[in-house]
Write an enzyme that holds these catalytic residues in place. Structure first.
Site, PDB file in Angstrom:
ATOM      1  N   HIS A 181     -10.408   3.015  -9.423  1.00 41.04           N
ATOM      2  CA  HIS A 181     -10.516   2.153 -10.596  1.00 41.04           C
ATOM      3  C   HIS A 181     -10.610   0.691 -10.153  1.00 41.04           C
ATOM      4  CE1 HIS A 181      -8.734   5.211 -13.668  1.00 41.04           C
ATOM      5  NE2 HIS A 181      -9.819   5.656 -13.052  1.00 41.04           N
ATOM      6  N   GLU A 230      -8.903  -1.783 -11.087  1.00 40.21           N
ATOM      7  CA  GLU A 230      -7.569  -2.348 -10.845  1.00 40.21           C
ATOM      8  C   GLU A 230      -7.065  -1.972  -9.453  1.00 40.21           C
ATOM      9  OE1 GLU A 230      -7.710  -1.058 -15.263  1.00 40.21           O
ATOM     10  OE2 GLU A 230      -8.534  -0.374 -13.352  1.00 40.21           O
ATOM     11  N   CYS A 251      -5.202   2.389 -16.944  1.00 35.63           N
ATOM     12  CA  CYS A 251      -4.655   3.727 -17.152  1.00 35.63           C
ATOM     13  C   CYS A 251      -3.232   3.768 -16.588  1.00 35.63           C
ATOM     14  CB  CYS A 251      -5.530   4.769 -16.452  1.00 35.63           C
ATOM     15  SG  CYS A 251      -5.397   4.730 -14.645  1.00 35.63           S
ATOM     16  N   CYS A 257      -3.003   3.168 -12.711  1.00 37.62           N
ATOM     17  CA  CYS A 257      -3.184   1.751 -12.385  1.00 37.62           C
ATOM     18  C   CYS A 257      -2.014   0.916 -12.882  1.00 37.62           C
ATOM     19  CB  CYS A 257      -4.496   1.237 -12.966  1.00 37.62           C
ATOM     20  SG  CYS A 257      -5.944   1.939 -12.142  1.00 37.62           S
TER      21      CYS A 257
END
Length: 158
Positions: free
Chosen positions: A87, A89, A115, A118
């Site tokens: 991701h 992040e 999410c 993360c």
């Protein structure tokens, strides 16, 4: 030479607008077929690192070989372990680490709400505030961030 009145017609973006626009630009590097996400890590109005979602360096990207999650019809926000990509992040934290930059006390500008996976990483990375453009179907992540006292706010452009 511009007259003083003409100079005032030029509107500069706010810092939130600026960093979220940068996050939007970063998201264009994404190699995900489902969602393009960009993240910008900032401290004292200075960009520390950027990240977008996609496969790790040296690994084939979904845009080249297809998306397993699409093939398996996995809904957004579920079964993250079945994804080739990191991701945005995660990548923004990893880029900071790779270059020896502390993330403690920084702010994260990201195109979507993080999410749960993360969120946990961002909490432990010492991120103090997360500014997002759009949501994400993960209510537990928002609750976790609140419990950890990480401020999360949705930016509303005027």
């Amino acid at each position: 030479m511009m007259k003083r009145k003409e100079l005032h017609k030029h509107k500069r973006p706010s810092w939130d607008e600026y960093f979220l626009e940068v996050a939007g630009l970063v998201s264009k590097r994404s190699t995900c077929l489902r969602r393009r996400v960009g993240a910008v890590l900032v401290r004292d109005k200075k960009i520390l690192s950027t990240g977008y979602n996609g496969a790790p360096s040296g690994v084939k990207h979904c845009i080249d070989i297809g998306c397993l999650r699409e093939k398996l019809k996995i809904p957004s926000g579920q079964r993250h372990e079945l994804c080739r990509g990191l991701h945005a992040e995660q990548n923004v934290i990893l880029q900071a680490a790779l270059h020896g930059t502390s993330t403690k006390g920084s702010d994260l500008y990201v195109t979507n709400q993080p999410c749960m996976i993360c969120a946990k990483m961002l909490i432990n990375a010492g991120i103090k505030e997360i500014i997002i453009c759009d949501g994400y179907p993960d209510e537990m992540a928002a609750k976790f961030l609140k419990e950890a006292k990480v401020k999360i706010r949705k930016f509303n452009a005027k």
